[in-house]
Design a protein around this motif. Sequence first.
Motif, short mmCIF file in Angstrom:
data_model
loop_
_atom_site.label_atom_id
_atom_site.label_comp_id
_atom_site.label_asym_id
_atom_site.label_seq_id
_atom_site.Cartn_x
_atom_site.Cartn_y
_atom_site.Cartn_z
N THR A 1 0.84 -1.18 0.00
CA THR A 1 0.00 0.00 0.00
C THR A 1 0.88 1.24 0.00
O THR A 1 1.72 1.42 0.88
CB THR A 1 -0.92 0.00 1.23
OG1 THR A 1 -1.69 -1.19 1.22
CG2 THR A 1 -1.83 1.20 1.20
N ASN A 2 0.70 2.09 -1.02
CA ASN A 2 1.58 3.25 -1.22
C ASN A 2 3.04 2.83 -1.17
O ASN A 2 3.81 3.28 -0.30
CB ASN A 2 1.30 4.33 -0.18
CG ASN A 2 -0.09 4.89 -0.29
OD1 ASN A 2 -0.62 5.03 -1.40
ND2 ASN A 2 -0.70 5.21 0.84
N PRO A 3 3.47 1.96 -2.07
CA PRO A 3 4.86 1.46 -2.03
C PRO A 3 5.85 2.58 -2.27
O PRO A 3 5.55 3.58 -2.94
CB PRO A 3 4.89 0.45 -3.18
CG PRO A 3 3.82 0.90 -4.12
CD PRO A 3 2.74 1.47 -3.25
N SER A 4 7.03 2.44 -1.71
CA SER A 4 8.05 3.47 -1.90
C SER A 4 8.66 3.41 -3.29
O SER A 4 9.09 4.43 -3.83
CB SER A 4 9.14 3.32 -0.83
OG SER A 4 9.76 2.05 -0.94
N THR A 5 8.70 2.20 -3.87
CA THR A 5 9.28 2.05 -5.20
C THR A 5 8.50 1.02 -6.01
O THR A 5 7.81 0.16 -5.46
CB THR A 5 10.75 1.58 -5.13
OG1 THR A 5 10.81 0.33 -4.45
CG2 THR A 5 11.61 2.61 -4.42
N PHE A 6 8.63 1.15 -7.32
CA PHE A 6 8.20 0.11 -8.25
C PHE A 6 9.45 -0.46 -8.91
O PHE A 6 10.50 0.21 -8.97
CB PHE A 6 7.26 0.66 -9.33
CG PHE A 6 5.84 0.85 -8.87
CD1 PHE A 6 5.10 -0.23 -8.41
CD2 PHE A 6 5.24 2.10 -8.92
CE1 PHE A 6 3.79 -0.07 -8.00
CE2 PHE A 6 3.93 2.27 -8.51
CZ PHE A 6 3.20 1.18 -8.04
N ILE A 7 9.33 -1.67 -9.43
CA ILE A 7 10.42 -2.33 -10.14
C ILE A 7 10.03 -2.47 -11.61
O ILE A 7 9.04 -3.11 -11.94
CB ILE A 7 10.73 -3.72 -9.55
CG1 ILE A 7 11.00 -3.63 -8.04
CG2 ILE A 7 11.92 -4.34 -10.27
CD1 ILE A 7 12.18 -2.78 -7.68
N LEU A 8 10.82 -1.86 -12.48
CA LEU A 8 10.58 -1.94 -13.92
C LEU A 8 11.43 -3.06 -14.51
O LEU A 8 12.65 -3.10 -14.29
CB LEU A 8 10.93 -0.60 -14.59
CG LEU A 8 10.16 0.63 -14.08
CD1 LEU A 8 10.75 1.91 -14.66
CD2 LEU A 8 8.69 0.53 -14.47
N LEU A 9 10.81 -3.95 -15.26
CA LEU A 9 11.53 -5.12 -15.78
C LEU A 9 12.17 -4.88 -17.15
O LEU A 9 12.91 -5.73 -17.63
CB LEU A 9 10.57 -6.32 -15.88
CG LEU A 9 10.02 -6.86 -14.56
CD1 LEU A 9 9.20 -8.12 -14.82
CD2 LEU A 9 11.13 -7.14 -13.56
N GLY A 10 11.89 -3.76 -17.78
CA GLY A 10 12.40 -3.57 -19.15
C GLY A 10 11.56 -4.37 -20.13
O GLY A 10 10.34 -4.24 -20.17
#
Length: 315
Positions: free
Chosen positions: A10-19
């Motif tokens: 909930t309201n994460p500090s970061t997202f991870i982009l996989l490319g």
Amino acid sequence: MSDSNTTDFTNPSTFILLGIPGQEAAHVWISIPFCTMYAIAILGNFTILCIVRREPSLHEPMYYFLCMLAITDLLVYTSTLPKMLAIFWFNSREIDFSACLTQMYFIRCFSLMESGILVAMAFDRYVDICHPLRHSTILTNPVVAKIGLAVGLRGGMVTLPSLLLVRQWPYCTTNIIPQPFCTHTAVVKLACADTHVNSYYGLFVLFCVMGLDGIFIAISYVQILRAIFSLPTKDARLKTFGTCGSHLCVILASYVPGLFISLMYWFGQNVPGHIHVLIPNLYIFMPHMLNPIIYGVRTKQIRDRLLWFFTHKGA
């Protein structure tokens, strides 16, 4: 659901982009066409802006709208490509939650702005061809500035509700985005909430905003074609229609790939997953690279100014 099966995002500090998922080993090679498009877009759009600024004969509504289009193109690339290339080159996949939503907002906002600018350019061609004697009195500099302001405000305000909805939702399963940048669709899929209202609003924007833009452009060109076919000679008709050539090419470059992507989405179930990611990404960036090339090649005033610059420099 137990804590062992899920993490509270909930309201994460970061997202991870996989490319490009599944093509991590080829990221460096995949980056080459994107980096090339970035360089061409930066060089081409800055060249157009400099030429229009320095050449008094180009201080006309058509070229002011072209400068607005060039600025929009630059903003699209600047808000997305640096992070995308960082993923491809340095495996820098983390993106701050607020930065992700900002990137998502900019992509949608600038797309709407570009659509509005294309409508404004169609209106300019309509007035210039159908009411040539009134062109300078209808499209004065203050009117052009107000149109540009309206286009920018419309893009920002229409996009804002989607951002506010996405920001308030909980993200309780994962923070991984299988994309090289934050798109609205990818972020919405991660929400643990009823997102139907966002879907309905997206359809509203598609049909009532961008759809109306397409209708206005079509109406303008119907009137333009009627005026062209009423001209007495074939040479006059071809010359007049030639003034619309660049704008028509830009419209095709903007809308035809979108139609192809829609067809691939509905009928391309057997298309590999990485192609479903790669092709839409190319679609987002390709038109913004082609716009300055189209206007640089097809617009005589800009082409002549470029030739003069290189000839003068060589002398």
